[in-house]
Enzyme design. Structure first.
Site, PDB file in Angstrom:
ATOM      1  N   SER A   1       3.312  22.693  52.155  1.00 55.02           N
ATOM      2  CA  SER A   1       2.580  22.417  50.929  1.00 55.02           C
ATOM      3  C   SER A   1       2.296  23.710  50.185  1.00 55.02           C
ATOM      4  O   SER A   1       2.145  24.771  50.794  1.00 55.02           O
ATOM      5  CB  SER A   1       1.252  21.744  51.304  1.00 55.02           C
ATOM      6  OG  SER A   1       0.344  21.803  50.229  1.00 55.02           O
TER       7      SER A   1
ATOM      8  N   TYR B   1      -7.253  21.430  55.658  1.00 54.96           N
ATOM      9  CA  TYR B   1      -5.917  20.871  55.424  1.00 54.96           C
ATOM     10  C   TYR B   1      -4.917  21.987  55.123  1.00 54.96           C
ATOM     11  O   TYR B   1      -3.866  22.093  55.753  1.00 54.96           O
ATOM     12  CB  TYR B   1      -5.934  19.865  54.270  1.00 54.96           C
ATOM     13  CG  TYR B   1      -4.543  19.565  53.768  1.00 54.96           C
ATOM     14  CD1 TYR B   1      -3.664  18.812  54.528  1.00 54.96           C
ATOM     15  CD2 TYR B   1      -4.092  20.082  52.549  1.00 54.96           C
ATOM     16  CE1 TYR B   1      -2.371  18.580  54.083  1.00 54.96           C
ATOM     17  CE2 TYR B   1      -2.807  19.853  52.098  1.00 54.96           C
ATOM     18  CZ  TYR B   1      -1.950  19.095  52.871  1.00 54.96           C
ATOM     19  OH  TYR B   1      -0.664  18.883  52.446  1.00 54.96           O
TER      20      TYR B   1
ATOM     21  N   LYS C   1      -1.643  23.543  57.417  1.00 54.19           N
ATOM     22  CA  LYS C   1      -0.255  23.687  56.957  1.00 54.19           C
ATOM     23  C   LYS C   1       0.201  25.139  57.131  1.00 54.19           C
ATOM     24  O   LYS C   1       1.322  25.411  57.547  1.00 54.19           O
ATOM     25  CB  LYS C   1      -0.143  23.269  55.482  1.00 54.19           C
ATOM     26  CG  LYS C   1      -0.253  21.767  55.258  1.00 54.19           C
ATOM     27  CD  LYS C   1       1.047  21.073  55.655  1.00 54.19           C
ATOM     28  CE  LYS C   1       0.847  19.604  55.948  1.00 54.19           C
ATOM     29  NZ  LYS C   1       2.072  18.932  56.427  1.00 54.19           N
TER      30      LYS C   1
END
Lengths: 350, 350
Positions: free
Chosen positions: B133, B158, B162
């Site tokens: 991402s 989050y 990643k």
């Protein structure tokens, strides 16, 4: 009611010395360890290091052979004991090995920790002392390193795993006001308990300097490998802030006392070092003086993941925890030597 | 022999659209998903999204309800199927929720991935396409963001999860010359397959802009919340690089083709975006045009973890993979609207 500490990785070098000081301070100890890096006599229910800790303190502790990645076994421990605080030492710790086997390091050090934290949450325990490392500071940007030094940009999977766990702990503290977390960033733990009964007992050829020197001094290894002699340091060898293991263990007791008494929530990180840097050649010389033995050594190339120079500003721990290192390079070498010469093969009886 | 792709998280939005393109490209697909974010009819062996993919492609795929953290179930899949490459989508993905439940995010996204990589190693599969991402770039230091932009300093658990996984993948590639890893750094995936048969179907109130707009347009939600209108952007709302899900899915096919044909080892990261930034208000306007509906919205405070502006330089993917986005903001809105109005309640039949 006694404050009960769950110590993970308690059979290891740092864990066993810390348990000794925790027991001396009057706390109760439940210890879990998967024994991958510790000596356990065939058929024994407790690793040799912890048997000796019980002898030295004249107190008993509860031990379970549990791997943190085994969620069910870990939760069974929380079900059985009311845990007030966790001191988390369980981790793989060899920089060079971590570059060769990164997945193993990430699984042990990160997955294990997050399964532990999840269990704590579920069983209502929110006090945590984390065994962190100066490697979280990555490439050194200024010296001495204080706690405002940026973290991250770590040079090895070992260092990254320590850094990632600190980030997880920060996020956990930001997500809920229940958590009190103290992260102790060790510089280079060396030495042994002055009794000579417990000490560092690595499996195979040691990865760290002091046990390597000690095994050369006692005749178990022919010669010391000095990794890197072309660093930008006074004598070309790496400079580190060595910290006596008993000082370091006492730092944990101070952290536990703080968690027991204060109601302060959040994430706090403190350097655990002396503030002084010594080179590899300095340490060899000091060990020769302490032991009266000549240490043969050879200069070999740098190891991946090592930094040239690292030493701490440890004044924040003095301020916040009332902790300061008391023991110098002489005690570090003398105590290592006492342990090594009384236990030439470590805990194993050959 | 057909090249077989194991797709993790294949029942989800990105996974299902990618499986469709993978099947169309002639590869075989084995899919695992724990179904925490997908609709599965009572008693059905395959989630609705994948049934529709089978219908649309007139091809069949193999599905297992497996959570990656369940090591044994995952290994059973590798034992049963000869896997040539893994496309790894399984992850939790809501920025706001990750700040509230960091442990859950780290366990799913990191522990799950490392258990998957371990299984791959043990079963001799070393080709990996990672669903990364743009959040790995953290605080934006320059625009457009190309792959030389520093990673780390992420603003949410989050994003960190990643980023940490990318670091694990880099270390894995450095530890062994067997691995070929392509990390696709998505900007903001939106839209749906032009058939209107599959699309984004979030559980509960959507966290992402487009499904939220679509649910307002279809009357399922009364009004859109615009998180932050005081950013330093042309209209004060956040600016993002939206990428059509079909373009993004085709990017994965290009990555798989590269892994199938080239013998290049190591870790490679590519941006998957259009290179154009649109604000929240731009998207509302475009959606109103595509749908003919008025979108009620209210301006509310910023969400923790969101950055003001982010758009890509996607030229490296063009160069290395021969991939470029073909579809614009109009198709993104039209296709989303077709999906939403034909499936007002997503995959569930109400």
């Amino acid at each position: 009611m006694t404050f009960t500490i769950l110590v993970t990785g308690g059979a290891g070098y740092v864990g066993s010395h810390t348990i000794l000081e925790i027991l001396k301070a009057g706390y109760d100890v439940v210890c879990v360890d998967n024994l991958v890096n510790s000596f356990n006599e065939e058929g024994s229910k407790m690793p040799e290091s912890l048997k000796r800790v019980e002898e030295l303190t004249n107190r008993s502790l509860t031990f379970y052979n549990v791997d943190l990645q085994n969620r069910d076994s870990l939760r069974a421990v929380f079900r059985k004991h009311k845990i007030d605080c966790v001191a988390h030492f369980a981790a793989l710790k060899a920089v060079g090995e971590s570059c060769k086997h990164p997945l193993q390091y990430y699984q042990n050090n990160i997955n294990g920790t997050s399964i532990l934290l999840e269990a704590m949450e579920d069983f209502g325990c929110f006090n945590f002392v984390y065994s962190s490392s100066a490697t979280v500071y990555g490439e050194v940007q200024f010296l001495p390193i204080d706690e405002t030094h940026p973290t991250g940009n770590c040079t090895s999977p070992y260092g990254k795993s320590k850094y990632f766990v600190e980030e997880i702990l920060r996020d956990l503290c930001a997500s809920s006001d229940k958590w009190s977390v103290i992260s102790l960033r060790y510089f280079n733990p060396v030495g042994a308990h002055p009794s000579g009964k417990i000490g560092e007992d690595p499996n195979g050829v040691p990865n760290n300097l002091m046990p390597f020197i000690a095994q050369v001094a006692v005749g178990r290894l022919p010669s010391l490998k000095v990794y890197g002699s072309d660093y930008n340091t006074p004598d070309g060898t790496g400079v580190r802030d060595y910290i006596h293991i008993v000082d370091l263990a006492e730092g944990h007791v101070k952290a536990l006392q703080k968690l027991e008494k204060s109601n302060e929530k959040g994430f706090f990180a403190y350097n655990i070092g002396t503030g002084c840097g010594f080179s590899v050649l300095d340490m060899i010389k000091a060990f020769e003086e302490a032991s009266g033995k000549q240490i043969n050594y050879e200069l070999v190339p740098r190891r991946p993941g090592d930094v040239p120079t690292s030493y701490s500003d440890a004044s924040l721990a003095a301020q916040a925890l009332g902790w300061r290192a008391r023991l110098g390079i002489r005690e570090m070498c003398e105590d290592t030597w006492r342990w090594q010469r009384s236990n030439p093969h470590g805990y194993a009886k050959l």
